[in-house]
Design a protein around this motif. Structure first.
Motif, PDB file in Angstrom:
ATOM      1  N   LEU A 190       0.821  -1.042  -0.055  1.00 51.85           N
ATOM      2  CA  LEU A 190      -0.038   0.260   0.083  1.00 51.85           C
ATOM      3  C   LEU A 190       0.888   1.262   0.114  1.00 51.85           C
ATOM      4  O   LEU A 190       0.976   2.034   1.045  1.00 51.85           O
ATOM      5  CB  LEU A 190      -0.970  -0.128   1.037  1.00 51.85           C
ATOM      6  N   ASN A 191       1.521   1.204  -1.149  1.00 45.30           N
ATOM      7  CA  ASN A 191       2.533   2.533  -1.284  1.00 45.30           C
ATOM      8  C   ASN A 191       1.782   4.017  -0.974  1.00 45.30           C
ATOM      9  O   ASN A 191       2.644   4.984  -0.157  1.00 45.30           O
ATOM     10  CB  ASN A 191       3.090   2.776  -2.559  1.00 45.30           C
ATOM     11  N   LYS A 192       0.811   4.302  -1.608  1.00 46.56           N
ATOM     12  CA  LYS A 192       0.120   5.573  -1.423  1.00 46.56           C
ATOM     13  C   LYS A 192      -0.172   5.792   0.249  1.00 46.56           C
ATOM     14  O   LYS A 192       0.127   7.001   0.662  1.00 46.56           O
ATOM     15  CB  LYS A 192      -1.115   5.961  -1.999  1.00 46.56           C
ATOM     16  N   LEU A 193      -0.896   4.710   0.609  1.00 42.86           N
ATOM     17  CA  LEU A 193      -0.987   5.105   2.153  1.00 42.86           C
ATOM     18  C   LEU A 193       0.248   5.120   3.097  1.00 42.86           C
ATOM     19  O   LEU A 193       0.530   5.885   4.004  1.00 42.86           O
ATOM     20  CB  LEU A 193      -1.923   3.848   2.859  1.00 42.86           C
ATOM     21  N   SER A 194       1.369   4.413   2.719  1.00 42.17           N
ATOM     22  CA  SER A 194       2.529   4.519   3.337  1.00 42.17           C
ATOM     23  C   SER A 194       3.288   6.198   3.376  1.00 42.17           C
ATOM     24  O   SER A 194       3.737   6.350   4.309  1.00 42.17           O
ATOM     25  CB  SER A 194       3.628   3.290   3.033  1.00 42.17           C
ATOM     26  N   ILE A 195       3.163   6.623   2.045  1.00 46.91           N
ATOM     27  CA  ILE A 195       3.410   7.688   1.805  1.00 46.91           C
ATOM     28  C   ILE A 195       2.935   9.010   2.882  1.00 46.91           C
ATOM     29  O   ILE A 195       3.499   9.682   3.494  1.00 46.91           O
ATOM     30  CB  ILE A 195       3.603   8.366   0.473  1.00 46.91           C
ATOM     31  N   ILE A 196       1.370   8.699   2.781  1.00 45.26           N
ATOM     32  CA  ILE A 196       0.833   9.567   3.724  1.00 45.26           C
ATOM     33  C   ILE A 196       1.052   9.325   5.115  1.00 45.26           C
ATOM     34  O   ILE A 196       1.546  10.416   5.861  1.00 45.26           O
ATOM     35  CB  ILE A 196      -0.644   9.168   3.442  1.00 45.26           C
TER      36      ILE A 196
END
Length: 176
Positions: free
Chosen positions: A31-37
């Protein structure tokens, strides 16, 4: 328990929870987007600690050791947080995503001198941040209550001098 000390502990625990969660989201669950957030949220921890510290001082609390420790925590977090996150990310990529094993290079000669100056410069920036935060506190509290603020100023300046001598200067002398 002291409010500022408790806030520092909560901040440190929150940082590691955010970091481990971010790494798990990225490398284990994809879950790359969530990890960046989540990763982008880590500065909120410093803002939380900064607000708690200055509210405490503004409410008339006499500065104590933990107010300076709070400034130090924030300074180190701003200066070294990215490096810590990068270190953890490299290890997580190695462990969970078939990345390369991070290697610690043994430095010699000019390479070691450059490294020492780079690390000293990073700490110098950290010291400036700490001294700025402590300096702001001098404007909030009466002068007669500034013992611990002065303690932190002397401590940080002393640490800069010691780091300079036993870091870059020592590596230059050993390189000759």
């Amino acid at each position: 328990m002291n409010l500022i000390f408790l806030a520092i502990i909560i901040g440190e625990i929150a940082f590691w929870i955010f970091l481990v969660s971010e790494l798990l989201l990225r490398y284990v669950w994809g879950l790359n987007k969530l990890s960046i957030i989540l990763l982008a949220s880590t500065p909120l921890i410093d803002i939380f600690l900064l607000i708690i510290t200055f509210i405490d001082l503004s409410n008339g609390t006499k500065p104590h050791f933990f107010h300076g420790l709070s400034a130090t925590y924030i300074g180190f977090s701003i200066t070294y947080g990215h490096k810590t996150i990068k270190w953890a990310d490299q290890w997580a990529a190695y462990k969970w995503a078939s990345g390369e094993r991070p290697e610690k290079k043994k430095l010699h000669g000019k390479e070691k001198v450059k490294y020492q100056w780079r690390e000293f410069s990073r700490f110098f920036v950290c010291a400036v941040i700490i001294l700025t935060l402590v300096g702001i506190a001098f404007f909030i509290v009466p002068f007669e209550d500034t013992f611990w603020l002065i303690y932190w100023v002397v401590n940080i300046i002393g640490t800069v001098i010691i780091w300079l001598v036993f870091g870059p200067v020592k590596s230059i002398l050993n390189n000759k």
